[in-house]
Design a protein around this motif. Structure first.
Motif, PDB file in Angstrom:
ATOM      1  N   ILE A  66      -5.692   4.735  -2.225  1.00 48.98           N
ATOM      2  CA  ILE A  66      -5.569   5.246  -2.072  1.00 48.98           C
ATOM      3  C   ILE A  66      -7.134   5.840  -2.372  1.00 48.98           C
ATOM      4  CG2 ILE A  66      -5.702   8.191  -1.305  1.00 48.98           C
ATOM      5  CD1 ILE A  66      -3.556   7.810  -2.205  1.00 48.98           C
ATOM      6  N   ILE A  67      -7.914   5.407  -3.072  1.00 44.24           N
ATOM      7  CA  ILE A  67      -8.840   6.009  -3.838  1.00 44.24           C
ATOM      8  C   ILE A  67     -10.318   4.253  -3.395  1.00 44.24           C
ATOM      9  CG2 ILE A  67     -10.636   6.383  -5.912  1.00 44.24           C
ATOM     10  CD1 ILE A  67      -8.447   7.158  -7.417  1.00 44.24           C
ATOM     11  N   ASP A  68      -9.510   3.361  -3.534  1.00 41.78           N
ATOM     12  CA  ASP A  68     -10.538   2.211  -3.549  1.00 41.78           C
ATOM     13  C   ASP A  68     -10.688   2.230  -1.839  1.00 41.78           C
ATOM     14  OD1 ASP A  68     -10.059   1.428  -5.840  1.00 41.78           O
ATOM     15  OD2 ASP A  68      -8.703  -0.090  -5.364  1.00 41.78           O
ATOM     16  N   GLU A  69      -9.738   2.525  -1.026  1.00 42.62           N
ATOM     17  CA  GLU A  69      -9.808   2.948   0.651  1.00 42.62           C
ATOM     18  C   GLU A  69     -10.737   3.566   1.005  1.00 42.62           C
ATOM     19  OE1 GLU A  69      -9.153   2.222   5.141  1.00 42.62           O
ATOM     20  OE2 GLU A  69      -9.309   0.609   2.645  1.00 42.62           O
ATOM     21  N   SER A  70     -10.374   4.628  -0.003  1.00 39.70           N
ATOM     22  CA  SER A  70     -11.557   6.225   0.022  1.00 39.70           C
ATOM     23  C   SER A  70     -12.796   5.662   0.101  1.00 39.70           C
ATOM     24  CB  SER A  70     -10.590   7.224  -0.785  1.00 39.70           C
ATOM     25  OG  SER A  70     -11.505   8.140  -0.167  1.00 39.70           O
ATOM     26  N   GLU A  75      -4.514  14.268  10.815  1.00 36.54           N
ATOM     27  CA  GLU A  75      -5.718  13.093  10.272  1.00 36.54           C
ATOM     28  C   GLU A  75      -5.031  12.549   8.756  1.00 36.54           C
ATOM     29  OE1 GLU A  75      -7.825  14.833  13.194  1.00 36.54           O
ATOM     30  OE2 GLU A  75      -6.536  14.988  11.480  1.00 36.54           O
ATOM     31  N   ILE A  76      -4.589  13.388   7.917  1.00 32.60           N
ATOM     32  CA  ILE A  76      -3.638  12.960   6.695  1.00 32.60           C
ATOM     33  C   ILE A  76      -2.335  12.122   7.066  1.00 32.60           C
ATOM     34  CG2 ILE A  76      -1.772  13.641   4.981  1.00 32.60           C
ATOM     35  CD1 ILE A  76      -4.029  16.568   4.837  1.00 32.60           C
ATOM     36  N   MET A  77      -1.143  12.591   7.981  1.00 30.52           N
ATOM     37  CA  MET A  77      -0.483  11.509   8.070  1.00 30.52           C
ATOM     38  C   MET A  77      -0.600  10.622   8.899  1.00 30.52           C
ATOM     39  SD  MET A  77       1.960  14.642  10.491  1.00 30.52           S
ATOM     40  CE  MET A  77       3.244  13.835  10.867  1.00 30.52           C
ATOM     41  N   GLU A  78      -1.555  10.067   9.968  1.00 28.03           N
ATOM     42  CA  GLU A  78      -2.767   9.143  10.076  1.00 28.03           C
ATOM     43  C   GLU A  78      -3.220   7.802   9.140  1.00 28.03           C
ATOM     44  OE1 GLU A  78      -5.720   7.499  14.132  1.00 28.03           O
ATOM     45  OE2 GLU A  78      -4.591   8.996  14.013  1.00 28.03           O
ATOM     46  N   GLN A  79      -3.589   8.674   8.164  1.00 27.67           N
ATOM     47  CA  GLN A  79      -4.097   7.952   7.169  1.00 27.67           C
ATOM     48  C   GLN A  79      -3.179   7.446   6.216  1.00 27.67           C
ATOM     49  OE1 GLN A  79      -6.475  10.756   5.166  1.00 27.67           O
ATOM     50  NE2 GLN A  79      -8.544  10.373   6.270  1.00 27.67           N
ATOM     51  N   CYS A  80      -1.666   8.183   6.436  1.00 23.13           N
ATOM     52  CA  CYS A  80      -1.106   7.244   5.404  1.00 23.13           C
ATOM     53  C   CYS A  80      -0.402   6.643   6.158  1.00 23.13           C
ATOM     54  CB  CYS A  80       0.033   8.702   5.183  1.00 23.13           C
ATOM     55  SG  CYS A  80       1.314   8.572   4.296  1.00 23.13           S
ATOM     56  N   ARG A  81      -0.018   6.578   7.464  1.00 22.91           N
ATOM     57  CA  ARG A  81       0.236   5.459   7.846  1.00 22.91           C
ATOM     58  C   ARG A  81       0.235   4.695   8.157  1.00 22.91           C
ATOM     59  NH1 ARG A  81       1.223   8.615  12.383  1.00 22.91           N
ATOM     60  NH2 ARG A  81       3.845   9.224  11.928  1.00 22.91           N
TER      61      ARG A  81
END
Length: 130
Positions: A113-117, A32-38
């Motif tokens: 990242i923060i804003d998306e989260s 999931e971390i890899m998918e989020q990053c991509r």
């Protein structure tokens, strides 16, 4: 505190990290971390930095002195707007702590990242205001 790396999140959601208060354990989910990053950056090039951000966020939950109290409020009878506000506060507390750990990180990268989260939490609170 324990940090445990798992291959993927056991539910069908895109969760990169999770803090378990009872066991004081941070879980990081590689797939999931890899998918989020991509998804967020279009590449895995910033993956290492992305992992640091996710870990700092989960540490923010672990260090949040309000977390137990705020979580207990969610167990009570609350309106949907009240629940949304509490969930947003929990996430904002964690991100504030993460920012304090990541002061040397590129602020544009970090705030992307923060804003998306926080987007879904903010939308949930705003939907109850309108």
């Amino acid at each position: 505190m324990i940090v445990q790396v798992e291959s993927h999140f056991p539910d069908n959601r895109l969760v990169g990290g999770k803090y378990h208060m009872g066991s004081h354990t941070v879980y990081l989910y590689k797939k999931e971390i890899m998918e989020q990053c991509r998804m967020l950056f279009g590449t895995l090039a910033p993956l290492q930095a992305y992992i640091y951000v996710i870990l700092a966020h989960e540490l923010g939950h672990a260090e949040d002195t309000e977390l137990a109290y705020l979580s207990s409020l969610l167990d009570g009878p609350l309106s949907a707007p009240e629940q949304a506000e509490i969930r947003l506060r929990i996430e904002e507390n964690a991100w504030r702590y993460a920012e304090s750990l990541l002061q040397e990180m590129d602020p544009v990268f970090l705030h992307t990242i923060i804003d998306e989260s926080l987007l879904s939490y903010r939308q949930a609170t705003e939907s109850h205001i309108a």
